[in-house]
Design a protein around this motif. Structure first.
Motif, mmCIF file in Angstrom:
data_model
loop_
_atom_site.group_PDB
_atom_site.id
_atom_site.type_symbol
_atom_site.label_atom_id
_atom_site.label_comp_id
_atom_site.label_asym_id
_atom_site.label_seq_id
_atom_site.Cartn_x
_atom_site.Cartn_y
_atom_site.Cartn_z
ATOM 1 N N PHE A 25 10.753 -1.829 -4.803
ATOM 2 C CA PHE A 25 11.252 -1.149 -3.517
ATOM 3 C C PHE A 25 12.427 -1.406 -2.883
ATOM 4 C CE2 PHE A 25 6.719 0.033 -3.942
ATOM 5 C CZ PHE A 25 6.534 1.631 -3.826
ATOM 6 N N ALA A 26 13.246 -0.576 -2.424
ATOM 7 C CA ALA A 26 14.532 -1.094 -1.676
ATOM 8 C C ALA A 26 13.733 -1.199 -0.339
ATOM 9 C CB ALA A 26 15.433 0.316 -1.582
ATOM 10 N N ALA A 27 14.422 -2.562 0.240
ATOM 11 C CA ALA A 27 13.925 -2.697 1.725
ATOM 12 C C ALA A 27 14.975 -1.973 2.577
ATOM 13 C CB ALA A 27 14.151 -4.206 1.992
ATOM 14 N N GLY A 28 14.621 -1.890 3.937
ATOM 15 C CA GLY A 28 15.508 -1.281 4.678
ATOM 16 C C GLY A 28 15.366 0.283 4.987
ATOM 17 N N GLN A 29 14.529 0.850 4.347
ATOM 18 C CA GLN A 29 13.999 2.160 4.404
ATOM 19 C C GLN A 29 12.924 2.232 5.400
ATOM 20 O OE1 GLN A 29 14.361 3.944 0.637
ATOM 21 N NE2 GLN A 29 16.345 3.272 0.286
ATOM 22 N N ASP A 30 11.697 2.305 4.680
ATOM 23 C CA ASP A 30 10.251 2.316 5.409
ATOM 24 C C ASP A 30 9.893 1.071 6.181
ATOM 25 O OD1 ASP A 30 9.803 4.930 4.262
ATOM 26 O OD2 ASP A 30 9.125 4.286 2.567
ATOM 27 N N TRP A 31 10.637 -0.260 5.630
ATOM 28 C CA TRP A 31 10.262 -1.392 6.097
ATOM 29 C C TRP A 31 11.321 -2.400 5.760
ATOM 30 C CZ3 TRP A 31 10.366 -4.164 1.595
ATOM 31 C CH2 TRP A 31 10.172 -3.600 0.549
ATOM 32 N N ASP A 32 11.473 -3.460 6.421
ATOM 33 C CA ASP A 32 12.218 -4.720 5.995
ATOM 34 C C ASP A 32 11.116 -5.951 5.645
ATOM 35 O OD1 ASP A 32 14.606 -3.441 6.624
ATOM 36 O OD2 ASP A 32 14.977 -4.659 8.366
#
Length: 145
Positions: A25-32
């Motif tokens: 998953f890419a961080a910075g969208q739904d959560w860091d």
């Protein structure tokens, strides 16, 4: 020292609802994510739980000996805590489905059991307290939650 930062009750880990295996998953969208050495992370989770503070998902990657606290998006931009690494936009993290028990990934705090995030202020306090006491007593075993 006040715990229990105001945290909106978001739907529990919406990213995890359709997972059947670990996924990047890419961080910075739904959560860091805040990455910390696993034994310190487990002690921080226990500190938060003992104080009655809500704990969001925390993943232990036994392959690299690190724990990952999911925090609100944007946390990484302002995060400044020694012995940690903030993962926000431009970072990627492999997350396991809730209840995952195969391989090297284990949930210390499962995404299905609590809030979607750990509040950054609460995590800062927990890591500071755990860091101050890390030399005293026996170390927590990251393999036992």
């Amino acid at each position: 020292m006040a715990l229990h930062s105001h945290q909106p009750r978001l739907p529990r880990a919406t990213w995890a609802r359709r997972l059947s295996e670990p996924t990047l998953f890419a961080a910075g969208q739904d959560w860091d994510a805040i990455r910390v050495e696993a034994a310190i992370g487990v002690r921080a989770v226990r500190f938060l739980e003992a104080s009655g503070t809500p704990v969001g998902p925390v993943l232990h990657d036994q392959g690299n000996g690190q724990a990952y606290f999911l925090t609100p998006p944007g946390t990484a931009r302002r995060w400044q805590q020694e012995q940690t690494h903030a993962l926000g936009e431009g970072s990627w993290v492999v997350l396991a489905p809730p209840g995952w028990e195969d391989g090297l990934l284990r949930w210390v705090s499962d995404p299905a059991d609590g809030p979607a995030h750990t509040a950054a202020g609460d995590l800062t306090i927990a890591l500071t307290v755990v860091g101050e006491t890390s030399g005293a007593g026996r170390p927590a075993s990251p393999d036992r939650y």
